[in-house]
Design an enzyme around this catalytic site. Structure first.
Site, PDB file in Angstrom:
ATOM      1  N   GLY A  10      33.553  33.093  31.831  1.00  0.00           N
ATOM      2  CA  GLY A  10      33.523  34.014  30.686  1.00  0.00           C
ATOM      3  C   GLY A  10      34.203  33.430  29.467  1.00  0.00           C
ATOM      4  O   GLY A  10      35.038  34.081  28.831  1.00  0.00           O
ATOM      5  N   ALA A  11      33.819  32.178  29.128  1.00  0.00           N
ATOM      6  CA  ALA A  11      34.558  31.462  28.068  1.00  0.00           C
ATOM      7  C   ALA A  11      33.841  31.503  26.716  1.00  0.00           C
ATOM      8  O   ALA A  11      34.194  30.780  25.808  1.00  0.00           O
ATOM      9  CB  ALA A  11      34.795  30.010  28.492  1.00  0.00           C
ATOM     10  N   ARG A  13      33.800  34.044  24.613  1.00  0.00           N
ATOM     11  CA  ARG A  13      34.537  34.801  23.580  1.00  0.00           C
ATOM     12  C   ARG A  13      35.914  35.224  24.117  1.00  0.00           C
ATOM     13  O   ARG A  13      36.247  34.987  25.275  1.00  0.00           O
ATOM     14  CB  ARG A  13      33.753  36.042  23.156  1.00  0.00           C
ATOM     15  CG  ARG A  13      33.510  37.038  24.254  1.00  0.00           C
ATOM     16  CD  ARG A  13      32.973  38.365  23.711  1.00  0.00           C
ATOM     17  NE  ARG A  13      32.919  39.369  24.764  1.00  0.00           N
ATOM     18  CZ  ARG A  13      31.824  39.658  25.459  1.00  0.00           C
ATOM     19  NH1 ARG A  13      30.700  39.036  25.202  1.00  0.00           N
ATOM     20  NH2 ARG A  13      31.874  40.578  26.404  1.00  0.00           N
ATOM     21  N   ASN A  61      26.218  34.265  36.876  1.00  0.00           N
ATOM     22  CA  ASN A  61      26.830  35.578  37.052  1.00  0.00           C
ATOM     23  C   ASN A  61      27.852  35.413  38.180  1.00  0.00           C
ATOM     24  O   ASN A  61      27.470  35.146  39.319  1.00  0.00           O
ATOM     25  CB  ASN A  61      25.733  36.581  37.427  1.00  0.00           C
ATOM     26  CG  ASN A  61      26.301  37.927  37.831  1.00  0.00           C
ATOM     27  OD1 ASN A  61      27.512  38.147  37.799  1.00  0.00           O
ATOM     28  ND2 ASN A  61      25.416  38.834  38.214  1.00  0.00           N
ATOM     29  N   ASN A  88      38.416  34.146  34.547  1.00  0.00           N
ATOM     30  CA  ASN A  88      38.714  34.999  33.398  1.00  0.00           C
ATOM     31  C   ASN A  88      37.692  36.120  33.195  1.00  0.00           C
ATOM     32  O   ASN A  88      38.019  37.150  32.612  1.00  0.00           O
ATOM     33  CB  ASN A  88      38.768  34.108  32.143  1.00  0.00           C
ATOM     34  CG  ASN A  88      38.735  34.921  30.872  1.00  0.00           C
ATOM     35  OD1 ASN A  88      39.744  35.503  30.476  1.00  0.00           O
ATOM     36  ND2 ASN A  88      37.576  35.005  30.229  1.00  0.00           N
ATOM     37  N   TYR A 153      38.710  49.572  37.247  1.00  0.00           N
ATOM     38  CA  TYR A 153      39.298  48.357  36.652  1.00  0.00           C
ATOM     39  C   TYR A 153      40.687  48.077  37.248  1.00  0.00           C
ATOM     40  O   TYR A 153      40.986  46.932  37.639  1.00  0.00           O
ATOM     41  CB  TYR A 153      39.381  48.553  35.137  1.00  0.00           C
ATOM     42  CG  TYR A 153      39.888  47.375  34.345  1.00  0.00           C
ATOM     43  CD1 TYR A 153      39.068  46.281  34.091  1.00  0.00           C
ATOM     44  CD2 TYR A 153      41.181  47.364  33.814  1.00  0.00           C
ATOM     45  CE1 TYR A 153      39.532  45.198  33.329  1.00  0.00           C
ATOM     46  CE2 TYR A 153      41.649  46.298  33.060  1.00  0.00           C
ATOM     47  CZ  TYR A 153      40.805  45.221  32.822  1.00  0.00           C
ATOM     48  OH  TYR A 153      41.277  44.159  32.078  1.00  0.00           O
ATOM     49  N   ALA A 155      41.873  49.045  40.120  1.00  0.00           N
ATOM     50  CA  ALA A 155      41.711  48.627  41.527  1.00  0.00           C
ATOM     51  C   ALA A 155      41.291  47.161  41.594  1.00  0.00           C
ATOM     52  O   ALA A 155      41.796  46.393  42.425  1.00  0.00           O
ATOM     53  CB  ALA A 155      40.678  49.511  42.220  1.00  0.00           C
ATOM     54  N   LYS A 157      41.910  44.814  39.405  1.00  0.00           N
ATOM     55  CA  LYS A 157      43.001  43.933  38.958  1.00  0.00           C
ATOM     56  C   LYS A 157      44.147  43.902  39.979  1.00  0.00           C
ATOM     57  O   LYS A 157      44.773  42.856  40.194  1.00  0.00           O
ATOM     58  CB  LYS A 157      43.501  44.356  37.575  1.00  0.00           C
ATOM     59  CG  LYS A 157      42.446  44.202  36.467  1.00  0.00           C
ATOM     60  CD  LYS A 157      41.956  42.764  36.330  1.00  0.00           C
ATOM     61  CE  LYS A 157      41.012  42.550  35.169  1.00  0.00           C
ATOM     62  NZ  LYS A 157      40.544  41.174  35.033  1.00  0.00           N
ATOM     63  N   ILE A 186      45.644  42.827  24.426  1.00  0.00           N
ATOM     64  CA  ILE A 186      45.354  41.634  23.632  1.00  0.00           C
ATOM     65  C   ILE A 186      44.165  41.964  22.727  1.00  0.00           C
ATOM     66  O   ILE A 186      43.214  42.625  23.161  1.00  0.00           O
ATOM     67  CB  ILE A 186      44.989  40.441  24.562  1.00  0.00           C
ATOM     68  CG1 ILE A 186      46.032  40.259  25.689  1.00  0.00           C
ATOM     69  CG2 ILE A 186      44.799  39.160  23.769  1.00  0.00           C
ATOM     70  CD1 ILE A 186      47.413  39.859  25.267  1.00  0.00           C
TER      71      ILE A 186
HETATM   72  P1  NAP Z   1      35.727  40.137  26.625  1.00  0.00           P
HETATM   73  O1  NAP Z   1      35.944  39.729  25.202  1.00  0.00           O
HETATM   74  O2  NAP Z   1      34.982  41.410  26.900  1.00  0.00           O
HETATM   75  O3  NAP Z   1      34.979  38.916  27.389  1.00  0.00           O
HETATM   76  C1  NAP Z   1      34.607  39.042  28.720  1.00  0.00           C
HETATM   77  C2  NAP Z   1      33.945  37.748  29.173  1.00  0.00           C
HETATM   78  O4  NAP Z   1      33.554  37.913  30.538  1.00  0.00           O
HETATM   79  C3  NAP Z   1      32.692  37.414  28.364  1.00  0.00           C
HETATM   80  O5  NAP Z   1      32.742  36.062  27.986  1.00  0.00           O
HETATM   81  C4  NAP Z   1      31.554  37.655  29.362  1.00  0.00           C
HETATM   82  O6  NAP Z   1      30.487  36.713  29.203  1.00  0.00           O
HETATM   83  C5  NAP Z   1      32.239  37.412  30.694  1.00  0.00           C
HETATM   84  N1  NAP Z   1      31.536  38.083  31.778  1.00  0.00           N
HETATM   85  C6  NAP Z   1      31.302  39.396  31.948  1.00  0.00           C
HETATM   86  N2  NAP Z   1      30.576  39.622  33.055  1.00  0.00           N
HETATM   87  C7  NAP Z   1      30.348  38.388  33.607  1.00  0.00           C
HETATM   88  C8  NAP Z   1      29.657  37.951  34.771  1.00  0.00           C
HETATM   89  N3  NAP Z   1      29.050  38.820  35.591  1.00  0.00           N
HETATM   90  N4  NAP Z   1      29.644  36.621  35.042  1.00  0.00           N
HETATM   91  C9  NAP Z   1      30.232  35.725  34.221  1.00  0.00           C
HETATM   92  N5  NAP Z   1      30.893  36.091  33.100  1.00  0.00           N
HETATM   93  C10 NAP Z   1      30.951  37.412  32.804  1.00  0.00           C
HETATM   94  O7  NAP Z   1      37.089  40.237  27.428  1.00  0.00           O
HETATM   95  P2  NAP Z   1      38.575  39.682  27.114  1.00  0.00           P
HETATM   96  O8  NAP Z   1      39.309  40.766  26.412  1.00  0.00           O
HETATM   97  O9  NAP Z   1      38.521  38.329  26.526  1.00  0.00           O
HETATM   98  O10 NAP Z   1      39.142  39.631  28.605  1.00  0.00           O
HETATM   99  C11 NAP Z   1      39.117  38.461  29.399  1.00  0.00           C
HETATM  100  C12 NAP Z   1      39.812  38.770  30.717  1.00  0.00           C
HETATM  101  O11 NAP Z   1      41.144  39.216  30.457  1.00  0.00           O
HETATM  102  C13 NAP Z   1      39.142  39.863  31.538  1.00  0.00           C
HETATM  103  O12 NAP Z   1      39.255  39.563  32.906  1.00  0.00           O
HETATM  104  C14 NAP Z   1      39.963  41.093  31.216  1.00  0.00           C
HETATM  105  O13 NAP Z   1      39.901  42.053  32.228  1.00  0.00           O
HETATM  106  C15 NAP Z   1      41.351  40.473  31.083  1.00  0.00           C
HETATM  107  N6  NAP Z   1      42.274  41.296  30.290  1.00  0.00           N
HETATM  108  C16 NAP Z   1      42.047  41.542  28.977  1.00  0.00           C
HETATM  109  C17 NAP Z   1      42.971  42.314  28.265  1.00  0.00           C
HETATM  110  C18 NAP Z   1      42.787  42.614  26.805  1.00  0.00           C
HETATM  111  O14 NAP Z   1      43.622  43.351  26.258  1.00  0.00           O
HETATM  112  N7  NAP Z   1      41.806  42.094  26.129  1.00  0.00           N
HETATM  113  C19 NAP Z   1      44.087  42.850  28.916  1.00  0.00           C
HETATM  114  C20 NAP Z   1      44.270  42.587  30.268  1.00  0.00           C
HETATM  115  C21 NAP Z   1      43.373  41.791  30.942  1.00  0.00           C
HETATM  116  P3  NAP Z   1      28.960  37.165  28.927  1.00  0.00           P
HETATM  117  O15 NAP Z   1      28.954  37.902  27.608  1.00  0.00           O
HETATM  118  O16 NAP Z   1      28.207  35.881  28.904  1.00  0.00           O
HETATM  119  O17 NAP Z   1      28.584  38.064  30.067  1.00  0.00           O
END
Ligand code: NAP
Length: 245
Positions: A10-11, A13, A61, A88, A153, A155, A157, A186
């Site tokens: 998921g790199a 964005r 996926n 990620n 979510y 559960a 994590k 974040i």
């Molecule tokens: P985000 O901007 O929504 O990005 C999520 C990424 O996951 C996207 O690049 C997406 O790629 C990928 N993804 C989703 N479903 C996928 C699948 N089935 N297979 C492969 N890739 C998949 O999220 P983020 O805020 O950067 O979060 C990144 C991680 O940090 C997540 O695990 C999230 O739970 C965790 N996190 C975030 C926060 C926060 O505040 N932002 C806080 C705690 C934890 P595609 O678009 O190509 O599907």
């Protein structure tokens, strides 16, 4: 000297993109995984290429065992090794438990928790050959505290935290370390959807009085990947401005 390499799922964005760029800056070849957003993955690759010549994008996926296997086959053929995996990829389907469908529950578990398992299993096979490696799993403070509207979510994590500790115990003797990062709030697309009022309330609960940046998480990941953390395994590092303590 041979470059180290890293797979970041998921790199395209958000946090994953920042991690990919930080690893490239630190001399790693980066394998940029995406599921649906190829354009975004290519944009990450453009950035990464400023620092690394042997990086690539790969579609999979993470919730699909066959696609994950094919992704690792490609990694094996191209690099013959994997030094670091950052699990990620993550999704949310927020809704109160009483209204949550079985599908909404399972979708989140499949991507977040099963995806982490599938990629880690394949990574361990590659890492065991070299008797070294670092796996970094993206958890969340919500996996430690729980959160109304996020039973699925939270559960997933919490599951990632238990999974990371168990795998750390299984892999310690092979010199493969497994740690988790638990970010607080974040600024990314995932938190963009929150209203200004919700964000203001959140900031009030954070001792450091601000949301985190993607770079805060990326810096923690690079620490957990390298020799600076070579005696650290099975840990959960909170990157949350002190929100949960
Ligand atoms: P985000 O901007 O929504 O990005 C999520 C990424 O996951 C996207 O690049 C997406 O790629 C990928 N993804 C989703 N479903 C996928 C699948 N089935 N297979 C492969 N890739 C998949 O999220 P983020 O805020 O950067 O979060 C990144 C991680 O940090 C997540 O695990 C999230 O739970 C965790 N996190 C975030 C926060 C926060 O505040 N932002 C806080 C705690 C934890 P595609 O678009 O190509 O599907």
């Amino acid at each position: 000297m041979e470059n180290k390499n890293v797979l970041v799922t998921g790199a395209g964005r958000g946090i994953g993109k920042a991690i990919a760029i930080e690893f490239a800056k630190n001399g790693y070849d980066v394998i940029i995984n995406y599921n649906g957003s190829k354009e975004a993955a290519l944009e990450t690759l453009e950035e990464v290429k400023k620092y690394s010549n042997h990086s690539m994008i790969v579609q999979a996926n993470v919730a699909n065992g066959q696609e994950v296997e094919a992704m690792f086959q490609q990694i094996q053929e191209t690099y013959k090794k994997l030094d670091c995996l950052v699990n990620n990829s993550g999704i949310t389907r927020d809704i109160l438990c009483l209204r949550m469908s079985e599908e909404e529950f399972m979708d989140v578990i499949q991507v977040n928790l099963k995806g982490t398992f599938l990629c880690s299993k394949q990574a361990c096979r590659l890492m065991m050959k070299k008797k070294q490696g670092s796996i970094i799993n993206m958890a969340s403070v919500v996996g430690l505290s729980g959160n109304a509207g996020q039973c699925n979510y939270a559960a997933s994590k919490a599951g990632i935290i238990g999974f990371s500790k168990s795998l750390a115990k299984e892999m310690g003797s092979r010199n493969i370390r497994v740690n988790a990062i638990a970010p607080g709030f974040i600024q990314t697309k995932m938190t963009e959807v929150l209203s200004e009022e919700v964000k203001k309330n959140l900031v009030n609960q954070i001792p450091m009085k601000q949301l985190g940046d993607v770079e805060d998480v990326a810096q923690t990941a690079i620490f957990l990947a390298g020799d600076a953390s070579k005696y650290i395994t099975g840990q959960v590092i909170q990157v949350d401005g002190g929100m949960l303590m």
